[in-house]
Design an enzyme around this catalytic site. Structure first.
Site, PDB file in Angstrom:
ATOM      1  N   ASP A   9       0.883  -1.156   0.000  1.00  0.00           N
ATOM      2  CA  ASP A   9       0.000   0.000   0.000  1.00  0.00           C
ATOM      3  C   ASP A   9       0.926   1.213   0.000  1.00  0.00           C
ATOM      4  O   ASP A   9       1.784   1.333   0.875  1.00  0.00           O
ATOM      5  CB  ASP A   9      -0.877  -0.012   1.245  1.00  0.00           C
ATOM      6  N   ASP A  11       0.281   4.506   0.440  1.00  0.00           N
ATOM      7  CA  ASP A  11       0.017   5.500   1.483  1.00  0.00           C
ATOM      8  C   ASP A  11       0.452   4.999   2.857  1.00  0.00           C
ATOM      9  O   ASP A  11       0.019   3.948   3.315  1.00  0.00           O
ATOM     10  CB  ASP A  11      -1.466   5.856   1.518  1.00  0.00           C
ATOM     11  N   MET A  41      -8.309   3.843   9.254  1.00  0.00           N
ATOM     12  CA  MET A  41      -7.018   3.205   9.496  1.00  0.00           C
ATOM     13  C   MET A  41      -6.838   2.752  10.939  1.00  0.00           C
ATOM     14  O   MET A  41      -6.110   1.801  11.196  1.00  0.00           O
ATOM     15  CB  MET A  41      -5.872   4.147   9.113  1.00  0.00           C
ATOM     16  N   GLY A  42      -7.511   3.416  11.859  1.00  0.00           N
ATOM     17  CA  GLY A  42      -7.277   3.090  13.258  1.00  0.00           C
ATOM     18  C   GLY A  42      -8.401   2.367  13.965  1.00  0.00           C
ATOM     19  O   GLY A  42      -8.182   1.773  15.014  1.00  0.00           O
TER      20      GLY A  42
END
Length: 93
Positions: A9, A11, A41-42
């Site tokens: 990925d 990013d 993401m988290g």
């Protein structure tokens, strides 16, 4: 069995930035998109719906995409190129 194919990925892995967040800053919707990225993401993980919502907010044009491509090079993760070169040397894809 050894792993022969690798996917990265870009990013926040090969680059120290999140491209969608940079594009959002250019469009004036940086705060809301950054919060959505953080959520994905988290906490929740990236879903097709979140991905689509962020793109609908950002609506990048070609000039902005070109600017973002330059930022990816500028914010390249230290050692990323060497890792990819090593994988190629080892015959990995």
């Amino acid at each position: 069995k050894p792993i022969d194919v690798f996917f990265f990925d870009c990013d926040s892995t090969l680059s120290l930035m999140e491209g969608i967040d940079e594009l959002a800053q250019m469009q004036g919707v940086g705060k809301v998109v950054k919060e959505m990225t953080h959520q994905c993401m988290g906490i929740t993980g990236l879903s097709k719906d979140y991905y689509k919502r962020r793109l609908e907010l950002v609506k990048p044009n070609q000039r902005q995409m070109n600017q973002a491509s330059l930022l990816y090079r500028e914010y390249q993760t230290p050692g990323a190129l060497e890792v990819i070169q090593l994988l190629h040397y080892l015959g990995k894809k």
